[in-house]
Design a protein around this motif. Structure first.
Motif, PDB file in Angstrom:
ATOM      1  N   ASP A  87      -3.440  -3.605  -6.557  1.00 39.22           N
ATOM      2  CA  ASP A  87      -3.881  -2.386  -5.886  1.00 39.22           C
ATOM      3  C   ASP A  87      -2.908  -1.977  -4.791  1.00 39.22           C
ATOM      4  OD1 ASP A  87      -4.344  -4.514  -4.281  1.00 39.22           O
ATOM      5  OD2 ASP A  87      -6.336  -3.888  -3.626  1.00 39.22           O
ATOM      6  N   LEU A  89       0.157  -0.087  -2.955  1.00 41.51           N
ATOM      7  CA  LEU A  89       0.687   1.269  -2.982  1.00 41.51           C
ATOM      8  C   LEU A  89       2.094   1.264  -3.570  1.00 41.51           C
ATOM      9  CD1 LEU A  89      -0.502   2.478   0.525  1.00 41.51           C
ATOM     10  CD2 LEU A  89      -1.378   3.233  -1.680  1.00 41.51           C
ATOM     11  N   GLU A 190      -4.549   0.736   7.022  1.00 35.29           N
ATOM     12  CA  GLU A 190      -4.399   0.812   5.567  1.00 35.29           C
ATOM     13  C   GLU A 190      -5.175   2.001   4.992  1.00 35.29           C
ATOM     14  OE1 GLU A 190      -5.912  -1.507   1.573  1.00 35.29           O
ATOM     15  OE2 GLU A 190      -6.905  -1.660   3.511  1.00 35.29           O
ATOM     16  N   LYS A 191      -6.382   2.225   5.502  1.00 35.40           N
ATOM     17  CA  LYS A 191      -7.182   3.352   5.020  1.00 35.40           C
ATOM     18  C   LYS A 191      -6.479   4.679   5.297  1.00 35.40           C
ATOM     19  CE  LYS A 191     -11.786   5.413   5.405  1.00 35.40           C
ATOM     20  NZ  LYS A 191     -13.116   5.349   6.076  1.00 35.40           N
ATOM     21  N   THR A 193      -3.247   5.136   5.582  1.00 35.69           N
ATOM     22  CA  THR A 193      -2.092   5.223   4.679  1.00 35.69           C
ATOM     23  C   THR A 193      -2.511   5.637   3.277  1.00 35.69           C
ATOM     24  OG1 THR A 193      -1.022   3.483   5.980  1.00 35.69           O
ATOM     25  CG2 THR A 193      -0.086   3.968   3.828  1.00 35.69           C
ATOM     26  N   ARG A 194      -3.610   5.069   2.787  1.00 38.78           N
ATOM     27  CA  ARG A 194      -4.069   5.423   1.439  1.00 38.78           C
ATOM     28  C   ARG A 194      -4.580   6.860   1.381  1.00 38.78           C
ATOM     29  NH1 ARG A 194      -4.229   1.252  -2.076  1.00 38.78           N
ATOM     30  NH2 ARG A 194      -4.034  -0.868  -1.199  1.00 38.78           N
ATOM     31  N   GLU A 195      -5.220   7.342   2.436  1.00 43.25           N
ATOM     32  CA  GLU A 195      -5.677   8.740   2.452  1.00 43.25           C
ATOM     33  C   GLU A 195      -4.494   9.700   2.416  1.00 43.25           C
ATOM     34  OE1 GLU A 195      -8.084   9.074   5.895  1.00 43.25           O
ATOM     35  OE2 GLU A 195      -9.839   8.110   4.992  1.00 43.25           O
ATOM     36  N   HIS A 197      -1.544   9.032   1.184  1.00 44.10           N
ATOM     37  CA  HIS A 197      -0.948   8.916  -0.150  1.00 44.10           C
ATOM     38  C   HIS A 197      -1.740   9.700  -1.181  1.00 44.10           C
ATOM     39  CE1 HIS A 197      -0.552   6.746  -4.088  1.00 44.10           C
ATOM     40  NE2 HIS A 197       0.714   7.005  -3.826  1.00 44.10           N
ATOM     41  N   GLU A 198      -3.077   9.644  -1.126  1.00 43.69           N
ATOM     42  CA  GLU A 198      -3.894  10.407  -2.071  1.00 43.69           C
ATOM     43  C   GLU A 198      -3.697  11.916  -1.882  1.00 43.69           C
ATOM     44  OE1 GLU A 198      -7.871   9.149  -1.527  1.00 43.69           O
ATOM     45  OE2 GLU A 198      -7.542   7.117  -2.316  1.00 43.69           O
ATOM     46  N   THR A 260      -1.506  -3.358   2.063  1.00 41.74           N
ATOM     47  CA  THR A 260      -0.907  -2.207   1.391  1.00 41.74           C
ATOM     48  C   THR A 260       0.067  -2.613   0.303  1.00 41.74           C
ATOM     49  OG1 THR A 260       0.830  -2.074   3.081  1.00 41.74           O
ATOM     50  CG2 THR A 260      -1.162  -0.755   3.423  1.00 41.74           C
TER      51      THR A 260
END
Length: 409
Positions: A87, A89, A190-191, A193-195, A197-198, A260
């Protein structure tokens, strides 16, 4: 020639048990740790291992197991490594779009993350570190008090042993709390960074096609080694030197890289908190707010947010400050750990009192629901607060009721 022989021998060392050789699952469903041929083995109940998302991890996915001793907590613990589904990135690759997330690390605010959005604005997240600082302050004061009492006792006496046990208990307790605090900081980073990226993935897939992959680049200001030689060079005050020596920046970076799956880069952050990102005017900052001294600019923002934006600028422009006259910054402040402020406690207490006096059969709410309260009948709750304020002649009560009604609405 400057080397010294260790004056004390370590009594506890972590024991490593490799997969398929050092440990195995017995037919009875227990965990057996091998100590070598001709020696007895350690047999333990099979532990339950869960991944970060709460899913159970079977022993078939376990790797090396380490048996460690906590000298402060006076307890053993098993550290089990396991392989999880990929999972991570996507890392930046030449030839495909990449979004850069900049991190400004600090003692007061552990991490301030900045990343651009497709609409041209800059999204900034400031993580507050007040909980971690309070834990460290409690530990320092408690350890200092116990150490002072131990200095007046005879070594090896019963009182000395009791005080030493209390000191280790305080250190073990605070270490667990700080370990959780660092996990909370890295989890929120991390949250974020993922937001980001999405958001960029949806944008590029809409423009270029559904198979477009967006890479992520993590860049942090290089503050490694800032805590070294502070006492020798007298570069800071005594309290600041203590804060720098107890700064858990490295562990937070390791947690973020692990969660990440990315490699964290470091660049020079010189003058990143003093340079205006809109006009490149350098201003000496005092306090937590940055105000540009250029009268034609007048840019105002949080000091750590300015540092994060400038680190992003340095990362994407090969270490050069490039001003952006049309810069728009959206700053969000979050606690690293869920907690209550004095205002939230007062509002919750008043809200509970209003529900009790309303006489409408409304049940008292739990504390966990008060931070982001959204009652089924928000307008009714606000109306009750206003009615209670009208019945009271105390001006302080009316003021509190107004705040409670606004919070409920």
């Amino acid at each position: 020639m400057k080397a010294r022989v260790p004056w004390r021998e370590k009594k506890y060392r972590p024991l490593s048990f490799s997969a398929k050789f050092g440990w195995r699952i017995t037919p009875e469903g227990r965990l057996a740790l091998s100590l070598g041929r001709g020696r007895g083995r350690i047999v333990l109940p099979l532990p339950e291992v869960r991944s970060r998302d709460g899913r159970p991890v079977s022993p078939g996915d376990w790797g090396e197991i380490r048996l460690c001793w906590d000298r402060n907590g006076r307890s053993w613990s098993l550290h089990i490594a396991y392989s999880a589904p990929g999972d991570a990135l996507p890392a930046p690759v030449e030839g495909r779009p990449t979004v850069t997330v900049a991190i400004d690390e600090g003692v007061i605010n552990p991490m301030t993350l900045a990343a651009p959005l497709p609409d041209g604005s800059m999204k900034v997240l400031v993580l507050n570190g007040r909980q971690g600082r309070s834990v460290k302050r409690y530990r320092n004061k408690a350890v200092a008090r116990l150490t002072s009492r131990m200095s007046r006792c005879k070594n090896g006496s019963r009182k000395h042993r009791r005080l030493q046990a209390a000191k280790k208990q305080v250190e073990a307790k605070t270490e667990r709390r700080l370990h959780d605090f660092d996990h909370q900081v890295s989890a929120k980073a991390e949250k974020f960074t993922r937001e980001v990226h999405e958001t960029w993935t949806e944008h590029h897939q809409t423009v270029s096609g559904p198979e477009t992959v967006v890479g992520v680049r993590l860049v942090a200001g290089d503050v490694r080694g800032i805590e070294q030689n502070t006492n020798k060079k007298r570069r800071a005050s005594r309290s600041t030197r203590q804060q720098l020596s107890q700064w858990s920046r490295g562990r937070q970076e390791d947690f973020l890289q692990y969660k990440t799956g990315l490699k964290l880069e470091h660049i020079s952050e010189a003058h990143s908190s003093q340079t205006c990102p809109k006009c490149n005017t350098r201003t000496k900052v005092r306090g937590r707010d940055y105000v540009c001294k250029n009268k034609n600019c007048g840019f105002w923002c949080h000091r750590d947010a300015v540092g994060g934006v400038n680190i992003h600028t340095l990362a994407v422009n090969d270490g050069t400050f490039v001003p952006d006259p049309d810069l728009r910054v959206e700053v969000t402040y979050r606690r690293s750990q869920a907690g209550w402020s004095p205002l939230q406690r007062s509002l919750h207490a008043y809200h509970q009192d209003v529900l009790g006096r309303a006489g409408t059969g409304a049940c008292r709410e739990e504390r966990r629901s008060a931070q982001n309260r959204a009652t089924p009948a928000s307008s009714t709750a606000a109306g009750v607060a206003v009615d209670c304020a009208a019945l009271s002649d105390d001006p302080t009560t009316r003021k509190g009721a107004g705040r409670a009604s606004a919070h409920a609405a």
